[in-house]
Design an enzyme around this catalytic site. Structure first.
Site, PDB file in Angstrom:
ATOM      1  N   TYR A  14     -29.990 -64.007  46.554  1.00  0.00           N
ATOM      2  CA  TYR A  14     -29.552 -64.122  45.153  1.00  0.00           C
ATOM      3  C   TYR A  14     -30.736 -63.964  44.207  1.00  0.00           C
ATOM      4  CZ  TYR A  14     -28.602 -66.520  40.737  1.00  0.00           C
ATOM      5  OH  TYR A  14     -28.525 -66.841  39.396  1.00  0.00           O
ATOM      6  N   LYS A  58     -31.632 -61.081  41.376  1.00  0.00           N
ATOM      7  CA  LYS A  58     -31.816 -61.362  39.939  1.00  0.00           C
ATOM      8  C   LYS A  58     -33.216 -60.921  39.492  1.00  0.00           C
ATOM      9  CE  LYS A  58     -29.463 -63.189  37.341  1.00  0.00           C
ATOM     10  NZ  LYS A  58     -28.405 -62.692  36.423  1.00  0.00           N
ATOM     11  N   THR A 103     -32.336 -66.299  35.697  1.00  0.00           N
ATOM     12  CA  THR A 103     -32.472 -67.618  36.307  1.00  0.00           C
ATOM     13  C   THR A 103     -33.931 -67.982  36.564  1.00  0.00           C
ATOM     14  OG1 THR A 103     -31.995 -68.820  38.356  1.00  0.00           O
ATOM     15  CG2 THR A 103     -32.091 -66.451  38.535  1.00  0.00           C
ATOM     16  N   ASP A 104     -34.193 -69.288  36.645  1.00  0.00           N
ATOM     17  CA  ASP A 104     -35.550 -69.732  37.007  1.00  0.00           C
ATOM     18  C   ASP A 104     -35.851 -69.484  38.490  1.00  0.00           C
ATOM     19  OD1 ASP A 104     -33.851 -71.673  38.093  1.00  0.00           O
ATOM     20  OD2 ASP A 104     -34.965 -73.386  37.294  1.00  0.00           O
ATOM     21  N   GLU A 105     -34.806 -69.179  39.285  1.00  0.00           N
ATOM     22  CA  GLU A 105     -35.033 -69.004  40.731  1.00  0.00           C
ATOM     23  C   GLU A 105     -35.916 -67.800  41.039  1.00  0.00           C
ATOM     24  OE1 GLU A 105     -31.753 -69.556  43.342  1.00  0.00           O
ATOM     25  OE2 GLU A 105     -31.001 -71.284  42.231  1.00  0.00           O
TER      26      GLU A 105
HETATM   27  P1  NAD Z   1     -20.311 -67.428  37.476  1.00  0.00           P
HETATM   28  O1  NAD Z   1     -20.428 -67.108  38.920  1.00  0.00           O
HETATM   29  O2  NAD Z   1     -19.602 -68.663  37.046  1.00  0.00           O
HETATM   30  O3  NAD Z   1     -19.620 -66.212  36.685  1.00  0.00           O
HETATM   31  C1  NAD Z   1     -19.969 -64.891  36.905  1.00  0.00           C
HETATM   32  C2  NAD Z   1     -18.943 -64.023  36.191  1.00  0.00           C
HETATM   33  O4  NAD Z   1     -19.307 -62.639  36.391  1.00  0.00           O
HETATM   34  C3  NAD Z   1     -17.523 -64.180  36.741  1.00  0.00           C
HETATM   35  O5  NAD Z   1     -16.604 -64.309  35.674  1.00  0.00           O
HETATM   36  C4  NAD Z   1     -17.277 -62.892  37.523  1.00  0.00           C
HETATM   37  O6  NAD Z   1     -15.925 -62.500  37.552  1.00  0.00           O
HETATM   38  C5  NAD Z   1     -18.143 -61.905  36.746  1.00  0.00           C
HETATM   39  N1  NAD Z   1     -18.554 -60.754  37.561  1.00  0.00           N
HETATM   40  C6  NAD Z   1     -19.119 -60.784  38.800  1.00  0.00           C
HETATM   41  N2  NAD Z   1     -19.337 -59.528  39.245  1.00  0.00           N
HETATM   42  C7  NAD Z   1     -18.932 -58.700  38.252  1.00  0.00           C
HETATM   43  C8  NAD Z   1     -18.920 -57.294  38.097  1.00  0.00           C
HETATM   44  N3  NAD Z   1     -19.374 -56.477  39.075  1.00  0.00           N
HETATM   45  N4  NAD Z   1     -18.434 -56.766  36.958  1.00  0.00           N
HETATM   46  C9  NAD Z   1     -17.966 -57.565  35.965  1.00  0.00           C
HETATM   47  N5  NAD Z   1     -17.940 -58.915  36.067  1.00  0.00           N
HETATM   48  C10 NAD Z   1     -18.423 -59.474  37.188  1.00  0.00           C
HETATM   49  O7  NAD Z   1     -21.799 -67.408  36.910  1.00  0.00           O
HETATM   50  P2  NAD Z   1     -22.519 -68.365  35.861  1.00  0.00           P
HETATM   51  O8  NAD Z   1     -22.952 -69.592  36.547  1.00  0.00           O
HETATM   52  O9  NAD Z   1     -21.702 -68.440  34.637  1.00  0.00           O
HETATM   53  O10 NAD Z   1     -23.833 -67.495  35.572  1.00  0.00           O
HETATM   54  C11 NAD Z   1     -23.830 -66.506  34.554  1.00  0.00           C
HETATM   55  C12 NAD Z   1     -25.206 -65.847  34.511  1.00  0.00           C
HETATM   56  O11 NAD Z   1     -26.206 -66.847  34.250  1.00  0.00           O
HETATM   57  C13 NAD Z   1     -25.612 -65.174  35.822  1.00  0.00           C
HETATM   58  O12 NAD Z   1     -26.271 -63.984  35.516  1.00  0.00           O
HETATM   59  C14 NAD Z   1     -26.558 -66.181  36.475  1.00  0.00           C
HETATM   60  O13 NAD Z   1     -27.505 -65.517  37.293  1.00  0.00           O
HETATM   61  C15 NAD Z   1     -27.211 -66.807  35.265  1.00  0.00           C
HETATM   62  N6  NAD Z   1     -27.655 -68.200  35.450  1.00  0.00           N
HETATM   63  C16 NAD Z   1     -26.821 -69.157  35.952  1.00  0.00           C
HETATM   64  C17 NAD Z   1     -27.273 -70.474  36.058  1.00  0.00           C
HETATM   65  C18 NAD Z   1     -26.388 -71.576  36.582  1.00  0.00           C
HETATM   66  O14 NAD Z   1     -26.873 -72.701  36.809  1.00  0.00           O
HETATM   67  N7  NAD Z   1     -25.096 -71.366  36.771  1.00  0.00           N
HETATM   68  C19 NAD Z   1     -28.569 -70.804  35.674  1.00  0.00           C
HETATM   69  C20 NAD Z   1     -29.396 -69.785  35.179  1.00  0.00           C
HETATM   70  C21 NAD Z   1     -28.920 -68.501  35.059  1.00  0.00           C
HETATM   71  O1  DAU Z   2     -31.696 -72.656  39.015  1.00  0.00           O
HETATM   72  C1  DAU Z   2     -30.670 -71.872  38.475  1.00  0.00           C
HETATM   73  C2  DAU Z   2     -29.647 -71.565  39.561  1.00  0.00           C
HETATM   74  O2  DAU Z   2     -28.936 -72.774  39.792  1.00  0.00           O
HETATM   75  C3  DAU Z   2     -28.685 -70.442  39.164  1.00  0.00           C
HETATM   76  O3  DAU Z   2     -29.403 -69.259  39.005  1.00  0.00           O
HETATM   77  C4  DAU Z   2     -27.613 -70.273  40.261  1.00  0.00           C
HETATM   78  O4  DAU Z   2     -26.688 -69.283  39.882  1.00  0.00           O
HETATM   79  C5  DAU Z   2     -26.897 -71.605  40.432  1.00  0.00           C
HETATM   80  O5  DAU Z   2     -25.936 -71.497  41.452  1.00  0.00           O
HETATM   81  C6  DAU Z   2     -27.896 -72.712  40.769  1.00  0.00           C
HETATM   82  O6  DAU Z   2     -28.474 -72.489  42.083  1.00  0.00           O
HETATM   83  P1  DAU Z   2     -28.682 -73.696  43.109  1.00  0.00           P
HETATM   84  O7  DAU Z   2     -28.747 -73.145  44.472  1.00  0.00           O
HETATM   85  O8  DAU Z   2     -29.787 -74.592  42.660  1.00  0.00           O
HETATM   86  O9  DAU Z   2     -27.295 -74.484  42.852  1.00  0.00           O
HETATM   87  P2  DAU Z   2     -26.290 -75.230  43.854  1.00  0.00           P
HETATM   88  O10 DAU Z   2     -25.343 -76.000  42.997  1.00  0.00           O
HETATM   89  O11 DAU Z   2     -25.743 -74.310  44.881  1.00  0.00           O
HETATM   90  O12 DAU Z   2     -27.247 -76.272  44.596  1.00  0.00           O
HETATM   91  C7  DAU Z   2     -27.983 -77.244  43.885  1.00  0.00           C
HETATM   92  C8  DAU Z   2     -28.766 -78.057  44.879  1.00  0.00           C
HETATM   93  O13 DAU Z   2     -27.861 -78.849  45.649  1.00  0.00           O
HETATM   94  C9  DAU Z   2     -29.539 -77.209  45.879  1.00  0.00           C
HETATM   95  O14 DAU Z   2     -30.762 -77.864  46.182  1.00  0.00           O
HETATM   96  C10 DAU Z   2     -28.638 -77.192  47.120  1.00  0.00           C
HETATM   97  C11 DAU Z   2     -27.957 -78.537  47.064  1.00  0.00           C
HETATM   98  N1  DAU Z   2     -26.581 -78.599  47.602  1.00  0.00           N
HETATM   99  C12 DAU Z   2     -25.686 -77.685  47.151  1.00  0.00           C
HETATM  100  C13 DAU Z   2     -24.386 -77.693  47.614  1.00  0.00           C
HETATM  101  C14 DAU Z   2     -23.397 -76.667  47.131  1.00  0.00           C
HETATM  102  C15 DAU Z   2     -26.215 -79.590  48.473  1.00  0.00           C
HETATM  103  O15 DAU Z   2     -27.039 -80.460  48.850  1.00  0.00           O
HETATM  104  N2  DAU Z   2     -24.927 -79.632  48.939  1.00  0.00           N
HETATM  105  C16 DAU Z   2     -23.995 -78.706  48.528  1.00  0.00           C
HETATM  106  O16 DAU Z   2     -22.829 -78.781  49.002  1.00  0.00           O
END
Ligand code: NAD
Ligand code: DAU
Length: 355
Positions: A159, A163, A134-136
């Site tokens: 988180y 990561k 992630t970019d975080e």
């Molecule tokens: P998600 O939370 O939707 O899915 C995570 C999956 O991992 C789930 O299916 C869960 O069951 C599985 N999992 C969790 N713990 C596990 C374990 N111990 N063993 C096996 N499986 C397990 O996540 P996502 O949003 O699809 O993100 C996928 C990857 O991409 C993550 O590594 C996340 O850090 C990264 N990522 C996500 C975002 C985003 O915006 N969602 C952005 C950048 C990077």
């Molecule tokens: O940047 C990549 C990341 O983006 C991934 O690595 C994470 O897995 C993914 O969850 C996401 O993280 P964020 O914290 O940015 O996503 P989230 O959807 O939780 O929140 C997006 C923005 O919206 C953040 O500034 C918090 C705000 N927010 C979120 C929720 C859930 C609200 O204002 N209200 C809300 O109810």
């Protein structure tokens, strides 16, 4: 034809990658997922009957089970997506984040090292371990600037710290043991099958149900949004053509304040469901997230220039598709918001949330 072992394939991004691989290639996919609250096999219904798709319900922290899976399936590559991913949950309870994201990645790396070490020379050099991050990990930006691949790590939440740790482990396994790795760091994804605790799906479903739209703080935090299928295409490209040991940042070039995102969702909802208009009247400002990062923005020029990747969706087109998908797929929504998720939501948010 490659055999690709994907961890976390029942999640939001992993399932998008698997749907593309099964529908657009001849590759074999082994999906290893523990099925936490965020993992949902319904997201894979369209490809689950393929003879090129296998599912293993296993925790990546279980070294023995993971070794058995590598032995049985003999994959050519790993795409590691399994993780705990929700920042708010990492604040409420960091333990599972440390366990899966750090210990799980460490365990997987050790299993892979053992397996890879015994491959024939040809298979060994063609093998890839793709770490999806992630970019975080880069922390928070001020009003200007972008995250580049050489930006210093400054993770701020449990988180992102977990990561960042996993990224360092992957780097070390490459540097010390020669494991052929590639790492990607991506910005915020959105699209179909996104678990409705994250901003965009939560707002869509709350708006549909006439519930408050909880905006943290002033709503001026900025995220750089990318449609999930564009991310999946980028991941496939990096796996196929990324240089070993390199990091690639992936982002949509769509910087928006949270308030802008929520207003746009409300505008689309007003068109789809005029009887609920104006949905923006549901916006409710709530207490800010502790340590809330202000701005994320990606410089994606490396993957663009080296690998020719660019996103296909604009934010407006992607968001319209996404709202339409949630509107049409109530069966998926009902399935994911049952069970453990409900309990967690009640405990942490009361009825401020989706129910
Ligand atoms: P998600 O939370 O939707 O899915 C995570 C999956 O991992 C789930 O299916 C869960 O069951 C599985 N999992 C969790 N713990 C596990 C374990 N111990 N063993 C096996 N499986 C397990 O996540 P996502 O949003 O699809 O993100 C996928 C990857 O991409 C993550 O590594 C996340 O850090 C990264 N990522 C996500 C975002 C985003 O915006 N969602 C952005 C950048 C990077
Ligand atoms: O940047 C990549 C990341 O983006 C991934 O690595 C994470 O897995 C993914 O969850 C996401 O993280 P964020 O914290 O940015 O996503 P989230 O959807 O939780 O929140 C997006 C923005 O919206 C953040 O500034 C918090 C705000 N927010 C979120 C929720 C859930 C609200 O204002 N209200 C809300 O109810």
């Amino acid at each position: 034809m490659k055999k690709i072992l994907i961890t976390g394939g029942a999640g939001f991004i992993g399932s998008a990658v698997i749907r593309q691989l099964i529908m657009e290639t001849n590759d074999v996919v082994i999906n290893v997922d523990k099925l936490t609250y965020a993992g949902n096999l319904q997201s894979l219904k369209s490809v689950a009957d393929s003879s090129r798709y296998y599912f293993e319900c296993v925790d990546i922290c279980n070294a023995e089970a993971m070794a058995r899976i590598f032995h049985e399936h003999q994959p050519d590559a790993v795409m590691h997506l399994a993780a705990e991913t929700h920042v708010d949950r990492s604040i409420a309870g960091p333990a599972t984040f440390m366990q899966t994201n750090i210990i799980g990645t460490y365990t997987l790396l050790e299993v892979v090292r053992e397996y890879w070490g015994k491959l024939s020379p040809g298979c060994k050099s063609n093998f890839r371990f793709h770490h999806v991050s992630t970019d975080e990990v880069y922390g928070s930006l001020g009003a200007t600037g972008f995250f580049r691949e050489d930006t210093a790590y400054q993770p701020n939440s449990p988180y992102s710290a977990s990561k960042a740790s996993s990224d360092h482990l992957v780097r070390a396994w490459h540097h010390t043991f020669g494991l052929p790795v590639v790492t990607t760091n991506c910005s915020n994804n959105y699209g179909p099958y996104h678990f409705p605790e994250k901003l965009i799906p939560l707002m869509i479903l709350n708006a549909r149900n006439g519930k408050p739209l909880p905006v943290y703080g002033k709503g001026d935090n900025i995220r750089d949004w990318l449609y999930v299928d564009d991310h999946a295409r980028a991941l496939r490209l990096v796996l196929d053509r990324g240089r070993i040991g390199e990091v690639y940042n992936i982002g949509g070039g769509n910087e928006k304040t949270n308030l802008e995102v929520v207003y746009l969702i409300c505008t689309i909802m007003d068109e789809i469901c005029p009887q609920g208009a104006p949905h923006a009247s549901l916006i409710t400002y709530v207490q800010d997230r502790p340590g809330h990062d202000h701005r994320y923005a990606i410089d994606a020029s490396k993957i663009a220039h080296e690998l020719g990747w660019k996103p296909q969706e604009t934010f407006e087109s992607g968001l319209r598709k996404t709202v339409g998908w949630y509107w049409a797929n109530t069966d998926w929504v009902d399935a994911v918001i049952s069970g453990e998720y409900q309990t967690w939501i009640q405990k942490n948010y009361g009825d401020r949330r989706l129910s």
